[in-house]
Write an enzyme that holds these catalytic residues in place. Structure first.
Site, mmCIF file in Angstrom:
data_model
loop_
_atom_site.group_PDB
_atom_site.id
_atom_site.type_symbol
_atom_site.label_atom_id
_atom_site.label_comp_id
_atom_site.label_asym_id
_atom_site.label_seq_id
_atom_site.Cartn_x
_atom_site.Cartn_y
_atom_site.Cartn_z
ATOM 1 N N ASP A 268 0.841 -1.200 0.000
ATOM 2 C CA ASP A 268 0.000 0.000 0.000
ATOM 3 C C ASP A 268 0.878 1.252 0.000
ATOM 4 O O ASP A 268 1.709 1.420 0.897
ATOM 5 C CB ASP A 268 -0.851 -0.070 1.295
ATOM 6 N N ASP A 329 -10.701 3.746 -0.816
ATOM 7 C CA ASP A 329 -11.340 2.669 -0.050
ATOM 8 C C ASP A 329 -12.859 2.576 -0.234
ATOM 9 O O ASP A 329 -13.555 3.586 -0.255
ATOM 10 C CB ASP A 329 -11.079 2.869 1.441
HETATM 11 C C1 GAL Z 1 -5.616 2.029 2.964
HETATM 12 C C2 GAL Z 1 -6.066 0.896 2.081
HETATM 13 C C3 GAL Z 1 -7.017 0.052 2.877
HETATM 14 C C4 GAL Z 1 -6.307 -0.475 4.104
HETATM 15 C C5 GAL Z 1 -5.713 0.665 4.918
HETATM 16 C C6 GAL Z 1 -4.841 0.177 6.049
HETATM 17 O O1 GAL Z 1 -4.765 2.845 2.255
HETATM 18 O O2 GAL Z 1 -6.672 1.406 0.930
HETATM 19 O O3 GAL Z 1 -7.517 -0.993 2.080
HETATM 20 O O4 GAL Z 1 -5.314 -1.385 3.714
HETATM 21 O O5 GAL Z 1 -4.939 1.510 4.102
HETATM 22 O O6 GAL Z 1 -4.302 1.210 6.795
#
Ligand code: GAL
Length: 503
Positions: A268, A329
């Site tokens: 990520d 998200d």
């Molecule tokens: C976001 C991601 C989510 C989750 C989250 C965890 O950036 O899109 O799916 O993984 O971080 O902190």
């Protein structure tokens, strides 16, 4: 005479030089010991040179961030900082105030407010706290590895548990996957998302936090159930929830995940967006990890999460990715789910065996939508050949949710070997028809009603690319459609999914 002129020049220079060389009141090293969670300010360094005051703010999340356009008035300095991820405010005004020999730093970055008090430090402190910037490898191309021939299926901790995930819950989810029949329906990955990380050891090796006492024992447990297991990191210094990222430790982390026995990595961008904010650097940062995973020799599915930036689908495979997020998200709301699923589910030309557009995880079972809305969710993900990664507490799956998630005929549309991502073929206001050609020559056709009242919709042969419909099967009702030429009632916010054969 020459001597005299020289001395005069020196004198003149000496008279003007001190004004330039004189340190400003803010000059020096300022140390921040209680780094705020985001961006985690650790140090401010300010120097006045040639009458210009400038410097850097060092943070745990983004490393050293340059200070621009600093002006000093009395005990307050005002300056500009680059702001991330906010198109409306690409920069922000920050202030630094001298308060009883300390430096109060006031500012904002993305959605974090900064109000921190720093103490004076030395050059030696600065050297000790200096952020180690690492360089990326040049971009290469990874050959296809034969994995993810169909969209990955499983479960992830994020949507339901966020950071409140632990070893016990992961084991319980593995148990529930088996006892509910979800594993046998195809959901095989159990993915730990953000929140497992602890600190690095003296050798730099990442250690899990106290909630995960023994990663190897956990992966063994999950594997023994006939399941696979996933882990999560970021190419930035910090993950989105503020945990230790892989920055500067990419190869080492890949090896650690392999040693622990992981089969899947979600990577990520998070704080990495400060370092990697161009198509070139983002790609190279994914390539760096993709290549490191390959180098471990363990087959590890690679999930790219950079929210669809820089046309990720066009290069996701090249960097070793098997799926790539197309958006920010998902949340458990009709508006967000449909906005992503209908409008931002990626370019179908990029999807196919080995690499998939990922419109994010499923919310079915979390309770924020009605049953018909969840029918739309599952239908839309299946016709889009999207990864099916559940995100609810599997121990509390209602019979209705279980029926939606385990419908074999619907899963078969998602998992069809031809791997075509279905597309919209017709739209009339709130009514949409989507189609996905399948390996056996039949076509999946979805009738969606995005409106708030039930609607009568007609299946047209052209929707299935045919001149005449031979037979149609309603996959949710599990029955043959007696008269495919007759109209069908689609409930408000609902969907009908058909498998159609030309005749
Ligand atoms: C976001 C991601 C989510 C989750 C989250 C965890 O950036 O899109 O799916 O993984 O971080 O902190």
């Amino acid at each position: 005479m020459r001597r005299l002129i020289l001395s005069l020049v020196c004198l003149l220079f000496a008279a003007t030089a001190p004004a330039h060389a004189k340190p400003g009141p803010f000059d020096g090293v300022w140390l921040f010991d209680d780094a705020d969670p985001r961006p985690g300010v650790t140090m401010v360094e300010i120097a006045t040179k040639g009458g210009v005051t400038a410097g850097t703010v060092t943070t745990q999340w983004y490393g050293p961030m340059p200070i621009a356009r600093m002006t000093v008035e009395g005990d307050t300095a005002t300056f500009t900082m680059r702001n991330l991820n906010d198109r409306e405010h690409p920069t922000r005004e920050w202030r630094a105030k001298l308060e009883d020999g300390k430096l109060r730093l006031l500012g904002q970055i993305w959605f974090s407010e900064i109000d921190e008090l720093g103490r004076r430090g030395t050059k030696a402190d600065a050297a000790q706290r200096a952020f180690r910037v690492t360089t990326l490898p040049p971009l290469g191309t990874l050959a296809p590895d034969g994995m993810a021939r169909t969209p990955p299926m499983g479960w992830s901790s994020w949507n339901k548990f966020a950071e409140h995930i632990d070893d016990k819950t992961v084991r319980a989810m593995a148990d529930a996957l088996v006892s509910s029949g979800l594993r046998d329906a195809g959901y095989t990955y159990v993915n730990i998302d953000d929140g497992w990380q602890g600190t690095r050891g003296p050798d730099g090796r990442i250690r899990p936090n106290a909630k995960f006492p023994d990663m190897k024992a956990l992966t063994d447990y999950v594997h023994a159930k006939g399941l696979k297991i996933g882990i999560y990191s970021s190419q930035g210094p910090r993950t989105c929830a503020g945990y230790e990222g892989s920055y500067g430790h990419v190869r080492q982390d890949a090896q650690t995940y392999a040693d622990w026995g992981f089969d899947y990595l979600k990577y990520d961008l998070c704080s990495g967006e400060w370092f990697y904010d161009t198509a070139d650097t983002v790609q190279r940062s994914y390539y760096e990890m993709g290549e490191a995973l390959r180098a471990t020799g363990r087959p590890i599915l690679f999930s790219l999460c950079e929210y669809g930036r820089f046309d990720v689908g066009s290069w996701g495979r090249k960097v070793g990715g098997h799926l790539w997020r197309t958006t920010g998200d998902i949340t458990d709301e009709w508006k967000v789910m449909t906005d992503i699923g209908f409008e931002r589910n990626g370019n179908p030309a990029h999807a196919g065996p080995g690499g998939w557009n990922d419109p994010d995880m499923l919310e079915i079972g979390n309770g924020g939508m009605t049953h018909d809305e969840y029918v739309t969710h599952m239908t839309l993900w299946a016709i889009s050949a999207a990864p099916l990664v559940m995100g609810h507490d599997l121990r509390e799956t209602s019979p209705e949710a279980l029926a939606l998630l385990t419908n074999r005929a619907v899963i078969a549309i998602d998992q069809d070997a031809r791997g075509i991502q279905g597309t919209r073929v017709r739209k009339d206001g709130d009514a949409e028809v989507w189609a996905k050609p399948l390996a056996d020559g039949s076509v999946a056709v979805a009738l969606f009603n995005r409106g708030t009242a039930a609607k009568r919709m007609l299946l047209a042969p052209a929707d299935a690319g045919a001149t005449r419909i031979g037979e149609a099967h309603d996959l949710w009702a599990n029955k043959r459609v007696a008269d495919p030429a007759a109209d069908v009632t689609v409930p408000a916010h609902g969907a009908v999914l058909l498998r159609v054969r030309a005749g």
